[in-house]
Motif scaffolding. Structure first.
Motif, PDB file in Angstrom:
ATOM      1  N   VAL A 256       0.822  -1.220   0.000  1.00  0.00           N
ATOM      2  CA  VAL A 256       0.000   0.000   0.000  1.00  0.00           C
ATOM      3  C   VAL A 256       0.856   1.271   0.000  1.00  0.00           C
ATOM      4  O   VAL A 256       0.559   2.223  -0.743  1.00  0.00           O
ATOM      5  CB  VAL A 256      -1.006  -0.009   1.175  1.00  0.00           C
ATOM      6  N   PRO A 257       1.942   1.354   0.815  1.00  0.00           N
ATOM      7  CA  PRO A 257       2.784   2.556   0.726  1.00  0.00           C
ATOM      8  C   PRO A 257       3.342   2.790  -0.672  1.00  0.00           C
ATOM      9  O   PRO A 257       3.372   3.926  -1.168  1.00  0.00           O
ATOM     10  CB  PRO A 257       3.895   2.267   1.747  1.00  0.00           C
ATOM     11  N   ALA A 273       3.245   9.380   7.666  1.00  0.00           N
ATOM     12  CA  ALA A 273       2.355   9.918   8.699  1.00  0.00           C
ATOM     13  C   ALA A 273       1.000   9.226   8.665  1.00  0.00           C
ATOM     14  O   ALA A 273       0.415   8.904   9.708  1.00  0.00           O
ATOM     15  CB  ALA A 273       2.187  11.425   8.502  1.00  0.00           C
ATOM     16  N   ALA A 274       0.504   8.991   7.453  1.00  0.00           N
ATOM     17  CA  ALA A 274      -0.805   8.347   7.317  1.00  0.00           C
ATOM     18  C   ALA A 274      -0.784   6.899   7.782  1.00  0.00           C
ATOM     19  O   ALA A 274      -1.820   6.342   8.145  1.00  0.00           O
ATOM     20  CB  ALA A 274      -1.259   8.417   5.856  1.00  0.00           C
ATOM     21  N   ALA A 275       0.416   6.291   7.794  1.00  0.00           N
ATOM     22  CA  ALA A 275       0.528   4.886   8.208  1.00  0.00           C
ATOM     23  C   ALA A 275       0.149   4.679   9.667  1.00  0.00           C
ATOM     24  O   ALA A 275      -0.150   3.550  10.078  1.00  0.00           O
ATOM     25  CB  ALA A 275       1.948   4.389   7.966  1.00  0.00           C
ATOM     26  N   ILE A 277      -2.533   5.654  11.019  1.00  0.00           N
ATOM     27  CA  ILE A 277      -3.977   5.376  11.092  1.00  0.00           C
ATOM     28  C   ILE A 277      -4.271   3.883  11.092  1.00  0.00           C
ATOM     29  O   ILE A 277      -4.940   3.383  12.005  1.00  0.00           O
ATOM     30  CB  ILE A 277      -4.711   6.087   9.947  1.00  0.00           C
ATOM     31  N   PRO A 278      -3.796   3.112  10.096  1.00  0.00           N
ATOM     32  CA  PRO A 278      -4.085   1.677  10.135  1.00  0.00           C
ATOM     33  C   PRO A 278      -3.422   0.957  11.305  1.00  0.00           C
ATOM     34  O   PRO A 278      -3.969  -0.021  11.819  1.00  0.00           O
ATOM     35  CB  PRO A 278      -3.540   1.160   8.795  1.00  0.00           C
ATOM     36  N   VAL A 279      -2.253   1.432  11.739  1.00  0.00           N
ATOM     37  CA  VAL A 279      -1.577   0.798  12.873  1.00  0.00           C
ATOM     38  C   VAL A 279      -2.431   0.926  14.130  1.00  0.00           C
ATOM     39  O   VAL A 279      -2.658  -0.045  14.861  1.00  0.00           O
ATOM     40  CB  VAL A 279      -0.187   1.434  13.095  1.00  0.00           C
ATOM     41  N   LEU A 280      -2.931   2.136  14.395  1.00  0.00           N
ATOM     42  CA  LEU A 280      -3.770   2.350  15.571  1.00  0.00           C
ATOM     43  C   LEU A 280      -5.097   1.616  15.444  1.00  0.00           C
ATOM     44  O   LEU A 280      -5.598   1.033  16.414  1.00  0.00           O
ATOM     45  CB  LEU A 280      -4.017   3.846  15.774  1.00  0.00           C
ATOM     46  N   GLY A 332      -7.634   2.417   6.887  1.00  0.00           N
ATOM     47  CA  GLY A 332      -7.915   2.310   8.307  1.00  0.00           C
ATOM     48  C   GLY A 332      -9.038   1.331   8.595  1.00  0.00           C
ATOM     49  O   GLY A 332      -8.970   0.531   9.532  1.00  0.00           O
ATOM     50  N   LEU A 333     -10.089   1.371   7.773  1.00  0.00           N
ATOM     51  CA  LEU A 333     -11.208   0.446   7.953  1.00  0.00           C
ATOM     52  C   LEU A 333     -10.777  -0.996   7.695  1.00  0.00           C
ATOM     53  O   LEU A 333     -11.185  -1.924   8.403  1.00  0.00           O
ATOM     54  CB  LEU A 333     -12.349   0.824   7.010  1.00  0.00           C
ATOM     55  N   LEU A 334      -9.934  -1.186   6.665  1.00  0.00           N
ATOM     56  CA  LEU A 334      -9.449  -2.526   6.360  1.00  0.00           C
ATOM     57  C   LEU A 334      -8.635  -3.070   7.535  1.00  0.00           C
ATOM     58  O   LEU A 334      -8.780  -4.242   7.923  1.00  0.00           O
ATOM     59  CB  LEU A 334      -8.598  -2.499   5.091  1.00  0.00           C
TER      60      LEU A 334
END
Length: 432
Positions: A256-257, A273-275, A277-280, A332-334
């Protein structure tokens, strides 16, 4: 195998109201292994940040740099099942301390490596040290909780993965900037040694408030040999379930990156920075999934089936040309929907099997995700190169389907899972 449901000690234990709140000892055990997992992820992620500097200092080609990362995953995957068997034989505490010490020493050794060959060997040994820890941590927590609490406690422990990833990104980058990549490995390795000492000194004893239930578990464990686990179609069904989950998790983190940078033209700093979101999202989902599957009595289908259906829907949307903020929201939803399935994949074996064989069972299931981690990034790369990005996301959908189908085929809960061993033994006795 004797029918444990008729055992008087177990019957007495079952008449008591299940404990839903973790004891102080259980919370301390979760905290200690949480810290161990934070260091596990921080240490393994640090090399991805340091790789450009390592490549420059050691004059490594891109292929050699990639091999340094792959060396960890190969040995980490190979040692899963032997590591689980070692945990069941030597005990969770002893194996966990040895594993954390070993990988911390090899983290320090990474900073001293002066050639590609030495670095490759060190990273392979690092993978062996980390490979025994998953089964040890799960078994240790299982020994200090009741079966009704196990996935909740394990979910809290595994939320550490998100923390470890962020620690590597923030602290690792800062350390590399201030003291160089070698110094960063020295510092994280030293912290890992302290965590190993903490586990060895402060880990509470195995729970003593359910002595009758433990005695029954030990009696049952003596009738379930390692070969019985490996012959269990139900257990291999859980391996397939976790393989499907791993296709989604590893494929997403690996590609994805690159998609955002290469296909959408997003600056790398924004992608990094956006990464978060899915980590949290994945960390929160791990906690919720563990707690929910305990509330549902370990019946994984009630979470895995709707969770994977939601993942398929999200992935189908991700194949469309969407604004970047929308795409990142979908990532993030995934992560959330797939993360909800993490603990339920293990619920029936970890809750249903005696603690004496939980280490081997957990490690066997875990191997499914590691195999996916080895195969998926390469398969997706081939698809991207020869077909399209949209087709590559289809690989992730295939992983969801594998996980979903396996969830429908394996026994629906812990009692049914354990009963498969009873039926197989009865069939063998009847044949004789």
């Amino acid at each position: 195998m004797s029918n444990t449901s008729s055992h008087p000690a177990l019957s007495q234990a079952q008449t008591k109201k299940p404990r839903t709140r973790l004891s102080r000892d259980a919370k301390l055990a979760v905290l200690l292994f949480f810290l161990g997992w934070v260091m596990s992820y921080a240490d393994r992620q640090l090399i991805t940040l340091a790789l450009p500097y390592i490549g420059e200092d050691l004059s490594l080609s891109p292929t050699q740099q990639g091999m340094l990362i792959s060396a960890f995953f190969v040995t980490y995957a190979i040692v899963q099942i032997p590591g689980g068997m070692l945990v069941d034989r030597l005990g969770a505490k002893r194996t966990a301390v040895a594993g954390v010490l070993a990988w911390s020493v090899f983290t320090v050794a990474t900073g001293t490596a002066g050639s590609f060959a030495v670095m490759l060997a060190v990273r392979a040994l690092f993978g062996i040290g980390e490979g025994v820890y998953p089964a040890a941590s799960v078994k240790a927590v299982a020994e200090r909780t009741t079966s009704e609490q196990r996935m909740t406690a394990t979910g809290w422990m595994y939320s550490s993965n998100a923390v470890g990833t962020i620690v590597a990104a923030v602290a690792g980058a800062a350390l590399i900037g201030f003291i160089g990549w070698q110094g960063a490995f020295f510092v994280l390795g030293a912290v890992g040694v302290l965590v190993a000492v903490a586990i060895g000194v402060f880990l509470p004893k195995v729970r003593a408030d359910s002595a009758a239930a433990i005695a029954v578990e030990e009696e049952a464990a003596s009738t379930i040999a390692t070969k019985d686990l490996f012959r269990s179609a139900a257990l291999w069904g859980h391996v397939a379930m976790f393989f499907g989950y791993g296709v989604v998790a590893w494929g997403m983190s690996a590609w994805v990156p690159s998609y955002l940078v290469s296909a959408r033209g997003i600056p790398l700093g924004v992608v990094a920075a956006a990464a978060v979101i899915p980590v949290l999202a994945g960390g929160v989902a791990s906690i919720l999934g563990g707690r929910l599957v305990d509330r549902l009595g370990g019946r994984h289908r009630l979470i895995v089936v709707p969770g994977m259906l939601a993942c398929i829907l999200v992935l189908a949307m991700m194949t469309q040309e969407l604004p970047v903020p929308v795409f990142i929201t979908l990532i993030g939803l995934l992560s959330f929907f797939s993360g909800m399935c993490y603990m339920p994949v293990f619920s029936s074996p970890v809750r249903g099997l005696p603690t004496g064989v939980v280490g081997t069972a957990y490690a066997t299931i875990s191997t499914g995700s590691q195999v996916a981690g080895i195969l998926t990034p390469t398969i997706m790369g081939v698809v991207v190169e020869n077909v399209s990005w949209e087709a590559a996301f289809g690989v992730l959908i295939a992983g969801c389907v594998i996980c979903l189908v396996a969830a429908l085929l394996v026994p629906r809960g812990p009692e049914e899972f354990l009963a498969t061993f009873t039926r197989r033994e009865k069939a063998t006795a009847d044949a004789i």
